[in-house]
Motif scaffolding. Structure first.
Motif, PDB file in Angstrom:
ATOM      1  N   THR A 190       1.364  13.641 -16.258  1.00  0.00           N
ATOM      2  CA  THR A 190       0.148  13.921 -15.497  1.00  0.00           C
ATOM      3  C   THR A 190       0.017  12.843 -14.420  1.00  0.00           C
ATOM      4  N   TYR A 191      -0.936  13.068 -13.523  1.00  0.00           N
ATOM      5  CA  TYR A 191      -1.222  12.064 -12.494  1.00  0.00           C
ATOM      6  C   TYR A 191      -1.498  10.707 -13.143  1.00  0.00           C
ATOM      7  N   HIS A 192      -2.258  10.727 -14.257  1.00  0.00           N
ATOM      8  CA  HIS A 192      -2.693   9.458 -14.864  1.00  0.00           C
ATOM      9  C   HIS A 192      -1.507   8.571 -15.241  1.00  0.00           C
TER      10      HIS A 192
ATOM     11  N   ILE B 119       5.890  10.895  -2.987  1.00  0.00           N
ATOM     12  CA  ILE B 119       5.488  12.299  -3.039  1.00  0.00           C
ATOM     13  C   ILE B 119       5.140  12.652  -4.478  1.00  0.00           C
ATOM     14  N   GLU B 120       3.906  13.080  -4.678  1.00  0.00           N
ATOM     15  CA  GLU B 120       3.430  13.351  -6.035  1.00  0.00           C
ATOM     16  C   GLU B 120       3.529  14.853  -6.319  1.00  0.00           C
ATOM     17  N   ASP B 121       4.702  15.220  -6.802  1.00  0.00           N
ATOM     18  CA  ASP B 121       4.983  16.651  -6.970  1.00  0.00           C
ATOM     19  C   ASP B 121       5.005  17.050  -8.446  1.00  0.00           C
TER      20      ASP B 121
ATOM     21  N   THR C 162       0.848  -1.193   0.000  1.00  0.00           N
ATOM     22  CA  THR C 162       0.000   0.000   0.000  1.00  0.00           C
ATOM     23  C   THR C 162       0.880   1.237   0.000  1.00  0.00           C
ATOM     24  N   ARG C 163       0.248   2.357  -0.266  1.00  0.00           N
ATOM     25  CA  ARG C 163       1.060   3.567  -0.323  1.00  0.00           C
ATOM     26  C   ARG C 163       0.247   4.785   0.066  1.00  0.00           C
ATOM     27  N   LEU C 164       0.983   5.828   0.422  1.00  0.00           N
ATOM     28  CA  LEU C 164       0.374   7.136   0.637  1.00  0.00           C
ATOM     29  C   LEU C 164       1.058   8.054  -0.365  1.00  0.00           C
ATOM     30  N   CYS C 165       0.260   8.770  -1.140  1.00  0.00           N
ATOM     31  CA  CYS C 165       0.842   9.559  -2.233  1.00  0.00           C
ATOM     32  C   CYS C 165       0.387  11.014  -2.192  1.00  0.00           C
ATOM     33  N   PRO C 166       0.738  11.726  -1.152  1.00  0.00           N
ATOM     34  CA  PRO C 166       0.270  13.112  -1.080  1.00  0.00           C
ATOM     35  C   PRO C 166       1.002  14.019  -2.061  1.00  0.00           C
ATOM     36  N   SER C 167       0.317  15.090  -2.417  1.00  0.00           N
ATOM     37  CA  SER C 167       0.957  16.131  -3.214  1.00  0.00           C
ATOM     38  C   SER C 167       1.379  17.237  -2.244  1.00  0.00           C
ATOM     39  N   PRO C 168       2.581  17.757  -2.425  1.00  0.00           N
ATOM     40  CA  PRO C 168       3.077  18.761  -1.454  1.00  0.00           C
ATOM     41  C   PRO C 168       2.493  20.137  -1.736  1.00  0.00           C
TER      42      PRO C 168
ATOM     43  N   VAL D 124      -4.524   0.090  -4.349  1.00  0.00           N
ATOM     44  CA  VAL D 124      -4.527   1.554  -4.473  1.00  0.00           C
ATOM     45  C   VAL D 124      -5.742   2.090  -3.722  1.00  0.00           C
ATOM     46  N   ILE D 125      -5.475   2.786  -2.620  1.00  0.00           N
ATOM     47  CA  ILE D 125      -6.586   3.408  -1.887  1.00  0.00           C
ATOM     48  C   ILE D 125      -6.456   4.908  -2.080  1.00  0.00           C
ATOM     49  N   ARG D 126      -7.482   5.515  -2.610  1.00  0.00           N
ATOM     50  CA  ARG D 126      -7.396   6.947  -2.860  1.00  0.00           C
ATOM     51  C   ARG D 126      -8.773   7.579  -2.710  1.00  0.00           C
ATOM     52  N   GLY D 127      -8.802   8.890  -2.823  1.00  0.00           N
ATOM     53  CA  GLY D 127     -10.036   9.627  -2.598  1.00  0.00           C
ATOM     54  C   GLY D 127     -11.089   9.345  -3.662  1.00  0.00           C
ATOM     55  N   ARG D 128     -12.337   9.508  -3.239  1.00  0.00           N
ATOM     56  CA  ARG D 128     -13.468   9.246  -4.124  1.00  0.00           C
ATOM     57  C   ARG D 128     -13.440  10.121  -5.385  1.00  0.00           C
ATOM     58  N   GLU D 129     -12.721  11.251  -5.288  1.00  0.00           N
ATOM     59  CA  GLU D 129     -12.703  12.153  -6.450  1.00  0.00           C
ATOM     60  C   GLU D 129     -12.009  11.517  -7.658  1.00  0.00           C
ATOM     61  N   TRP D 130     -11.276  10.425  -7.419  1.00  0.00           N
ATOM     62  CA  TRP D 130     -10.589   9.767  -8.537  1.00  0.00           C
ATOM     63  C   TRP D 130     -11.436   8.720  -9.235  1.00  0.00           C
ATOM     64  N   LEU D 131     -12.604   8.453  -8.689  1.00  0.00           N
ATOM     65  CA  LEU D 131     -13.437   7.401  -9.263  1.00  0.00           C
ATOM     66  C   LEU D 131     -13.774   7.683 -10.733  1.00  0.00           C
TER      67      LEU D 131
HETATM   68  N1  GLU Z   1      -1.503  12.747  -5.321  1.00  0.00           N
HETATM   69  C1  GLU Z   1      -2.847  12.231  -5.359  1.00  0.00           C
HETATM   70  C2  GLU Z   1      -3.701  13.063  -4.440  1.00  0.00           C
HETATM   71  O1  GLU Z   1      -3.161  13.752  -3.597  1.00  0.00           O
HETATM   72  C3  GLU Z   1      -2.822  10.811  -4.875  1.00  0.00           C
HETATM   73  C4  GLU Z   1      -3.938   9.980  -5.329  1.00  0.00           C
HETATM   74  C5  GLU Z   1      -3.520   8.534  -5.153  1.00  0.00           C
HETATM   75  O2  GLU Z   1      -3.384   8.110  -4.003  1.00  0.00           O
HETATM   76  O3  GLU Z   1      -3.291   7.861  -6.140  1.00  0.00           O
HETATM   77  O4  GLU Z   1      -4.905  13.053  -4.562  1.00  0.00           O
END
Ligand code: GLU
Length: 559
Positions: free
Chosen positions: A233-235, A73-75, A37-43, A250-257
């Motif tokens: 891009t993110y994609h 880190i998704e920068d 699993t991962r955490l992928c925040p954007s700074p 991959v666990i991420r926010g609902r906005e990515w659905l």
């Molecule tokens: N960088 C994306 C965000 O902050 C991460 C989404 C994901 O976890 O894939 O929403």
């Protein structure tokens, strides 16, 4: 011109073939049940409580399956990047005890076999895979300017068709090679777009680990893979990174659905296995009568550092996060208060799967936090309070640390009981809840004001001299139990003209200054300036005779 020629034209001859990266980043040697699993925040600013929520859930899934949890880190959105935000993510997570098996430490250093974990340092990797898509006939350059795209969008709106770059609107999709060559010769900026094969009118089934089986439209958009600056891009980054780092879940926010269609098509275009996906509802807030998503801009409670500044023990917040994730936390906590919150038997099934998502309730955080603090020894509370105050309230830190033995006595009051005191929910309430014990924070003028507000000033003035004399009796400070102390303090009240006999008082109110409760109220206010204190027996005993007399005198101006 074939795909190879186009790829060479766009990327030159030096880009590494994708096999290079497959060799560099071999599959993980873990049992198939282990979740990666991962955490992928954007700074892009402060650390959102949602990131902590995701962090706890992902950490637990990895722990419970003996897997790996990493930080990436998704920068890639350089315009939105905020200076120092990356270090804040790392130190914030560290502060809350969320450990990563791979990723970053100290905000800068990276560790782990799949490094780099910072997307802007992975440009060579993305170039290889973007080139691979060109080779496969699944990507092409697009030279449309922002203005041209805006015009196209307005036309689509006027025609009432879905906006976007697809079908006949995908202007550069089948552009002749000469046109591309000419643009490249003039150094015209371009983006690299995906060549979609999908049909928006056809649905495909998709299993979301949280939402179950759902139908999503096929993607038909030729969305951007690489921006004009060559950054993905993110994609694209999502597919490449999650494949190479071997993410299984991959666990991420609902906005990515709504982007799932794109991602499924992209996974398939590379022939990569598709990981599990879970789209999680956001954390909400009750705002008047409505429930809405916690806003990064508007709501201070979205920033996890605020809780640190207020002095909540980090475990309290972790417990609270578990409660947001699994409502059964409450029942478990009732019976297991001695346990570490990290021992909570977290259940993925219990996550709020559909609907708006959990609602933040800070009162509940206070409850969990005061439970946790009530379990600590006086010594530990003293340590933690001093540590917090040293960072956020230096004068208070100086005061309480200079009187450390007294501080511990204060904090020991009603602590060693079956039902210990729960008046401290965070360290910042220390000043209010125990400050009055310290002479430099005790303000006789404020006490006089409180007495006046309560209309008790005249009575106090009439008894103050005798009160000081009677309170000089050692027995009031040396008795060991409330039961033994109560008759002593009642005798004092009696001698001052307060009675415990309600019947007598009612029959002849003029003969008394009041009942025993009013006496205790006056005494409490004179000692502390507040009505909310532990039992006076403890307060007086800890304060000691000298301080008690001094307070009576200072409030009464007896000198
Ligand atoms: N960088 C994306 C965000 O902050 C991460 C989404 C994901 O976890 O894939 O929403």
């Amino acid at each position: 011109m074939n795909n190879l020629d186009l790829a060479t034209l766009l990327f030159g001859a030096d880009v590494k073939p994708i096999q290079f990266w497959f060799d560099k980043y071999p599959a993980r040697n873990l049992p198939p049940t282990a979740e990666i699993t991962r955490l992928c925040p954007s700074p892009t600013g402060f650390l959102h409580i949602g990131a902590l929520y995701m962090g706890v859930i992902n950490r637990r899934i990895a722990n419970d399956s003996k897997g790996v949890f990493y930080l990436r880190i998704e920068d890639t959105d350089t315009d939105r990047e905020v200076q120092g935000a990356r270090a804040l993510i790392v130190s914030g997570m560290e502060e809350f005890g969320i450990k990563f098996d791979e990723g970053f430490i100290d905000g800068e250093k990276q560790f782990g076999a799949y490094a780099p974990y910072l997307q802007t340092q992975r440009r060579d990797i993305y170039a290889s895979f973007a080139r691979e898509l060109v080779l496969r006939g699944r990507a092409y350059p697009c030279f449309m300017t922002r203005e041209e795209l805006d015009i196209q969008r307005s036309q689509q709106e006027a025609e009432k068709v879905r906006p976007g770059y697809y079908g006949k609107y995908a202007t550069w999709r089948d552009a002749p090679i000469e046109k591309i060559q000419e643009k490249l010769k003039n150094n015209t900026p371009y983006v690299l777009r995906f060549k979609s094969m999908g049909d928006q009118n056809v649905k495909r089934s998709f299993k979301d680990e949280f939402l179950g089986d759902i139908q999503v439209p096929q993607n038909d958009e030729d969305f951007v893979l690489l921006k004009t600056n060559g950054i993905p891009t993110y994609h694209l980054a999502h597919i490449i990174d999650d494949y190479l780092m071997r993410t299984t879940f991959v666990i991420r926010g609902r906005e990515w659905l709504s982007s799932v269609g794109k991602h499924l098509e992209l996974w398939e275009s590379f022939d990569f296995p598709i990981p599990k996906y879970g789209h999680l509802s956001p954390i909400n807030k009750k705002d008047g009568t409505t429930v809405r998503k916690l806003s990064k801009r508007k709501d201070p409670e979205a920033d996890i550092m605020r809780y640190v500044e207020l002095g909540y023990p980090t475990d309290a917040l972790i417990g609270y996060i578990y409660r947001l994730a699994n409502p059964s936390f409450d029942v478990w906590w009732q019976s297991k208060r001695q346990a570490s919150v990290w021992d909570f038997p977290f259940q993925l099934d219990e996550l709020q799967k559909s609907g708006p998502g959990p609602v933040i309730d800070l009162k509940k955080l206070d409850d969990i936090s005061s439970d946790i603090i009530a379990m600590m020894t006086a010594e530990e509370v003293a340590d933690r309070m001093i540590k917090w105050a040293t960072r956020y309230d230096a004068p208070f830190a100086n005061l309480i640390s200079s009187e450390r033995p007294y501080l511990e006595k204060v904090l020991a009051i009603e602590r060693d009981l079956e039902n210990p005191r729960k008046d401290i929910a965070n360290w910042s309430v220390g000043r209010d809840s125990i400050g009055y014990f310290f002479d430099s924070l005790f303000n006789p003028d404020k006490v006089k004001q409180v007495l006046a507000d309560e209309k008790l000033q005249a009575i106090f003035n009439s008894i103050s001299k005798d009160l000081a004399d009677l309170m000089a009796a050692d027995v009031l400070y040396t008795t060991d139990s409330i039961d033994a102390w109560l008759p002593e303090i009642k005798a004092v009240a009696d001698q001052l003209g307060f009675t415990t006999d309600k019947v007598k008082l009612k029959a002849n109110p003029e003969a008394f200054k009041g009942d025993f409760a009013s006496f205790m109220k006056i005494l409490r206010l004179v000692m502390t300036g507040t009505n909310r204190t532990p039992n006076l027996f403890h307060v007086l005993k800890v304060m000691g005779k000298e301080r008690v007399l001094q307070r009576i005198n200072s409030v009464a101006n007896l000198g």
